[in-house]
Write a protein that holds these residues in place. Sequence first.
Motif: not given
Length: 601
Positions: A320-321, A423, A425, A430-431, A525, A527, A594-595
């Motif tokens: 995960e991020l 990361q 938020y 979420h990037g 990125h 998302s 993110s995945n």
Amino acid sequence: MPLDATIARVTARIEARSEQMRSTYLDRMRRAADEGPRRAHLTCGNQAHAYAAMTGDKDTLAEGRAPNLGIVTAYNDMLSAHQPFETYPQVIRAAAREAGGTAQVAGGVPAMCDGVTQGQVGMELSLFSRDVIALATGVALSHNTFDAAVYLGVCDKIVPGLVIAAATFGYIPGLFIPAGPMTSGLPNDEKAKVRQQFATGEVGRDKLMEAEMASYHGPGTCTFYGTANSNQMLMEFMGLHMPGTSFINPGTPLREALTVEAAKHALSITNLGNAYRPVCDVLDAKAFVNGIVGLMATGGSTNLVLHLPAMARAAGVALELEDFDEISSVTPLMAKVYPNGLADVNHFHAAGGLQYMIGNLLDAGLLHDDVKTVAGDGLSLYTREPVLENGAISYRDGPRDTQNDKILRPARDPFQATGGLKQLYGNLGHGMIKVSAVAPERHVIEAPCRIFHDQESVKTAFKAGEFTSDTVVVVRFQGPSSNGMPELHGLTPTLAVLQDRGLKVALVTDGRMSGASGKVPAAIHVSPEAANGGPLARLRDGDVVRVDAIKGTIETLAEDFDSREPVQADLTGNGHGVGRELFEAFRQNVGLASNGAAVVV
């Protein structure tokens, strides 16, 4: 040195999160391995088809007692990094015969160059080419005639796609063989200067072309530290290369000797011998944590934040991020390689390179040494460097001191205390952001935004003189479902010029920036993406946007933001031309950025 507490905690969290998925994966791999050598399950007719063209090797193949090596190659001579692979199969076949085995080209996989497609329609196929490469490798290895595989690939999506496939066929050993970087050409800072001069009209296309050709001038990877060279670092930190092989130039005796050594070693670790080392045992949670540490310590490509989760899931490991963020928070930035500095990868290698870095990070307790690698047990094997003595490879201890502290520093005295990846938020989604090359005073940008739906519109506005004050440039509908998530590297010179003029500038996008992105803060990125109704689709021109790489937030201060209806863009033009028709199923089924933005895993 005991393992760093944060590294230990993140690793334990990944293992716990992955427990069921990893157990299922390993069970499948063990059952496949228990079936024994794959060729034993083929009929005589099956095998006759597979060996028909193998003049000189037919008897050895038919007996089935010697290991057979499958070569998966991404060779083409349009990619400088992959052009050297043209002669590798014959070198590998000869090495295999000398070791008492055989080798066959199992298949080829596509390999596109993001440098060629930057800013072009073809870039919209780039990310999905990773999944195509994994699928093509699956077809190549599905013939079930191979006891081990060697993977010939270097650049941006090629290595991740090959790793996904290698993990899927994790019951056989797999070893990655690189081609190395081209020799140094025009210094990167000089090339970047010419690019900015062209963006402002100070020089013409003739000078731009001259600079580009002087920079990208021969066989091998581009010498800046983008995704291709980050991939090579990753393969070494994760134990999928032979030690010390990443940054040896093509066309040298040492490079060819390393290829021979790798082929022979791959044959020695099959299920037919006593040193069986399948890929599934190499690619565990600790290996992926080591890879992330390497990414942070070197200031590597942001593209790997997309690729590593997809690669890991193929091996039953869930990243995960938050894992990247926490590992970055304790990993010192030890290298300054362009675009984070003026040096290139050849200078980095000469200064001590990966052998120095791995040794130093092990001493600092920031890497797992208790891992299995293709070379044997323990990452400390990768502190050694190869030398050519009497035509054969031998290993000696790598450097314990940096040879140039302007390029490479010890963990105790780094260029900065963290890896520079955060990361993000907030109410915009979420990037992530990479700030290792961004000046500290630009780690927080708050300004009104300008909305664009493609990078060409940004360039047009720039040429029209529309950017006269601090601006957050938002380029949305650039995610994988929209148009395949192309890199927006073409914006780098434009935004850099604005920043150099004294403006506070940031980029926010659901797309990607290149591994060569640098000094302009870029929240990427993001998302969920705008095409799927993500928050970026509710932004309007003039909304104040705050990108805070210190707190790890990305948000708009607009009061009515949550109540707005998301904008829907006309994306019909993204579905045809230059092969885009063939990728509709990919755009419809791709996962969140993110995945890993994966289609096939």
